[in-house]
Enzyme design. Structure first.
Site, PDB file in Angstrom:
ATOM      1  N   GLN A 102       0.837  -1.202   0.000  1.00 25.14           N
ATOM      2  CA  GLN A 102       0.000   0.000   0.000  1.00 25.14           C
ATOM      3  C   GLN A 102       0.874   1.254   0.000  1.00 25.14           C
ATOM      4  O   GLN A 102       1.132   1.855   1.043  1.00 25.14           O
ATOM      5  CB  GLN A 102      -0.900  -0.036   1.243  1.00 25.14           C
ATOM      6  CG  GLN A 102      -1.860   1.108   1.391  1.00 25.14           C
ATOM      7  CD  GLN A 102      -2.962   1.074   0.358  1.00 25.14           C
ATOM      8  OE1 GLN A 102      -3.987   0.487   0.574  1.00 25.14           O
ATOM      9  NE2 GLN A 102      -2.749   1.721  -0.776  1.00 25.14           N
ATOM     10  N   PHE A 103       1.343   1.656  -1.200  1.00 23.41           N
ATOM     11  CA  PHE A 103       2.254   2.796  -1.279  1.00 23.41           C
ATOM     12  C   PHE A 103       1.587   4.102  -0.868  1.00 23.41           C
ATOM     13  O   PHE A 103       2.254   5.065  -0.478  1.00 23.41           O
ATOM     14  CB  PHE A 103       2.853   2.925  -2.689  1.00 23.41           C
ATOM     15  CG  PHE A 103       1.891   3.420  -3.737  1.00 23.41           C
ATOM     16  CD1 PHE A 103       1.788   4.777  -4.013  1.00 23.41           C
ATOM     17  CD2 PHE A 103       1.093   2.531  -4.442  1.00 23.41           C
ATOM     18  CE1 PHE A 103       0.905   5.237  -4.980  1.00 23.41           C
ATOM     19  CE2 PHE A 103       0.211   2.981  -5.403  1.00 23.41           C
ATOM     20  CZ  PHE A 103       0.108   4.339  -5.675  1.00 23.41           C
ATOM     21  N   THR A 104       0.253   4.163  -0.904  1.00 22.40           N
ATOM     22  CA  THR A 104      -0.432   5.411  -0.547  1.00 22.40           C
ATOM     23  C   THR A 104      -0.321   5.737   0.942  1.00 22.40           C
ATOM     24  O   THR A 104      -0.649   6.842   1.362  1.00 22.40           O
ATOM     25  CB  THR A 104      -1.926   5.366  -0.934  1.00 22.40           C
ATOM     26  OG1 THR A 104      -2.575   4.302  -0.237  1.00 22.40           O
ATOM     27  CG2 THR A 104      -2.091   5.166  -2.436  1.00 22.40           C
TER      28      THR A 104
END
Length: 201
Positions: free
Chosen positions: A117-119
């Protein structure tokens, strides 16, 4: 001479101002270093699953759904920390004693679903998110895969599932509680480990 004396007398105030600016800069640098860490959002669930293009790719029953954000400066020591802490977090009730917050996911023989989950490292610039501090995809993919492997080796291979790195995923979950914890592998903890050789819990 009076003018010269006046000029000389003002120098200490400039020096003090420069010193304060330097100290503020040092503090700001320290704060910046502290946020450089792998980030995990851990949710206690009764069930969770990941779909890609309408197809179910992973599914678990009771256990933990872990969203993982990788910072561009992360190293193996960060992933070691997250793996150890997530698997040992006492988020479950001991059914034998009725005692809450007493057992971890391994003691309950539950499952873990990891989702990249890069966000989690999104920073708002105005109203638009910017992800420049997240680890770039070409580096993040093998790094994330090594993290999944760490979890499987530390627990059981069949008890640890994951999503599809880089894919547009639909994550479904039933949060039990709700219980949601955020965990950061702090830079200071990593540095202390490296310098002293001691484990920090």
């Amino acid at each position: 001479m009076h003018g010269l004396h006046h000029s000389l007398s003002t120098l200490p105030s400039f020096a003090k101002s420069a010193d304060k600016t330097a100290k503020k800069s040092t503090v700001a640098s320290c704060k910046t270093l502290q946020i450089r860490a792998m980030r995990a959002v851990v949710q206690r669930v009764t069930s969770a699953s990941v779909e890609v293009d309408g197809h179910m790719v992973s599914e678990i029953g009771p256990g933990l759904l872990v969203l993982v954000g990788l910072h561009e400066s992360d190293t193996d020591s960060n992933s070691d920390y997250i793996c150890r802490k997530v698997l040992n977090m006492r988020l479950f009730t001991n059914e034998c004693t009725g005692r809450g917050w007493d057992q971890n996911v391994m003691q309950r023989n539950y499952e873990v679903l990891l989702v990249s989950q890069f966000t989690l490292y999104g920073v708002l610039k105005g109203n638009k998110p910017d992800f420049h501090v997240a680890m770039p995809p070409q580096k993040a993919k093998p790094f994330y895969e090594s993290l999944v492997d760490k979890f499987r080796k530390a627990y059981r291979p069949d008890a640890v599932k994951d999503g599809v790195f880089g894919a547009m995923m639909k994550v479904n979950l039933v949060n039990d509680g709700p219980v949601t914890m955020q965990l950061d592998s702090s830079q200071s903890s990593k540095s202390t480990n490296e310098e002293t050789g001691k484990t920090i819990n």
